[in-house]
Write a protein that holds these residues in place. Sequence first.
Motif: not given
Length: 684
Positions: A70-79
């Motif tokens: 989730c950290k990676v996904i969040k940092e990648a701007g995904m929702k």
Amino acid sequence: MAILVSACDNVQPPAPVQPVPTEAQIQWNEMERNAFIHFGLNTFNDMEWGYGDSPAATFDPKELDAEQWCKVIKEAGMKGVVLTCKHHDGFCLWPFEGTEYSVKNSPWRDGKGDLVREVSDACKKYGLKFGVYLSPWDRNSALYRSPEYITYFREQLTDLLTNYGEVFEVWFDGANGGTGYYGGADEKRSVDRKTYYDWPTTIELVRKLQPNALIFSDAGPDIRWCGNESGVGGRTNWSTLRRDEAWPGWPRYKELNPGHEDGDYWVPAEINTSVRPGWFYHKSEDHKVKDLPRLMDYFYESVGRNGTALLNFPVDERGLIHEIDAKNVIEWQKTIEADLANNLMSGISKINASNVRGNSSKFNADKVNDGDKNTYWATDDDVVSASLEIEFKQAITFNRFLVQEYITLGQRVKAFTLEVKTEDDKWKQIAEETTIGYKRILRLPATKAKAIRFTVKDAKACPTISNIEVYNAPQLITSPMVRRDKKGVVSIYSKNKELDIYYTTDGSEPTTQSIKYANPFAVKGKVSLKVIAIDPASDRKSSVVTADFDVDRSKWKVTKTKDKRSKAVLDGNPASEWIQNGKKMPIDLVIDLGETLSVKGFQYLPGQNRWTKGIIFKYEFYTSTNGISWKKQQAGEFSNIQNHPVWQKKTFNPAKARYVKLRAVSNIANDVAAGYAEFDIITD
Ligand code: FUL
């Protein structure tokens, strides 16, 4: 003036053009980019489609950390995140009571784990929406193809939709029926994709349990597939579909890419692809993670084409998003931000429309630039072709044009153009496109303009344009690629055609003073090239690429074969390959060098295509001066070539050779084939 204002106030908004999206569908478009996670038994068995018989005990991630995902996904701007709770192999990532084929019979967390719980909790913690993928096809279940299976499937769905909080998307895969383990039956079970699942009842169940969730399948009901898994949305992309004709189980999936202009349901396109070639993790694809240029194409070909991106992460056997994937997607996010950082609409002096609905200030041209997504420029009802002229205080240079329709009232625009006013006050058309929808972003060559003119050429009804943005995105600095073909002709490519390429052949670092590359050129003999790509506007540079070429191969010939495809071995193109199928191993590649050379090694690149065959594992290498008596120079293995199928380089003491032979003693699949993308020698 007072009269005018009160007259404006009475101007009514346009009537919606049916079909229109639901509030949830609009919000889903606004999410723009979501993450897909493929993780399960396949991850541990190096498979894409498990048969349904890999032991549950093989599921054993030692470092699983859903928060890292989730950290990676969040940092990648995904929702949002959609998790494969059960893939085609039937293995459940949560301890579903109706089967033994789940995490409860694995060593992970001593059989007490619930991955759906861990992922949905992590999503909550990181402010990501949570979605579930549940494969209708189940290659493990003995019940599959019987009516009882549908009950079993709905029980699984009920579990997922009641125990893990709010679900934003429910993903039903279109791959259905075929061979499988099916509780030991080991057979082929086909089903009628239209009728077997009784989809309407299942849809009702989802609506009851999660009224706000959107349901994905090939043709809806709420979200559709874009017809390919390469992440390419249609340049023409209608969010509308003749759904009754298409859903469920429709074979004409190519039509899902553009959608149907005359569609009677709102079924927007989701553009799904994986960050790697596979949906599940394979170590052998560690060097094939989508790089920044490819990810940027994906962004502009999904979000930039009226679609929502769903980018898959094949979580690895440790239970983590791999470092390379994480690095690339975070770079992706930073580049998207940089591309769309500085809206040049802040520097406009005037914006005029050729027609404004009822001459009302509620619908005038300013509405495309007020930062409010709920206001829009609209024309009179009978006007389906109209222009906006946007003048800048100072001439701008731009390369991105972003435009949005107010889709609450339906998708309308069928055709539009973009023109620029050049320094000599002439209008020049630079783009001609079709649909817009929620969002359209055009990537354009950097263009100077005193003004721009956006013209809707045709629309289903009066256009309603809510937003326009203009950017000069920094040029993407892509590293050049260098190839030399068999004749010794060197070609240099840069994905970004707006960069200049410079090179040297004397070992010095290339600069703008070096030779500027224009056309392919021939180089005889050994050469070491150093190549750089430079953005002329900003002077930003790529890293220097070094390409070492040995003697040219114009005289070389693959002998002992009549197969014309063998040319691929020497064509300098890593994407082409030759696969030799023999009767038994070993299989030899014999090359006549056309002259006697002092050879001190060789290089071998196995096939780079996803379904390549014959990747050599154990090899022997021979030289000969006459093609009759051979001297073995080396024997060994290409260690780890399965996981890392890149150039393999081997050296030995120099020997005179007119002929060389690479003998494939075994390949990684232990079958009978030897495959090559490229072969080269190293001379003394
Ligand atoms: C396909 C499946 O068969 C793949 O394994 C993957 O899950 C992809 C997203 O959809 O139809």
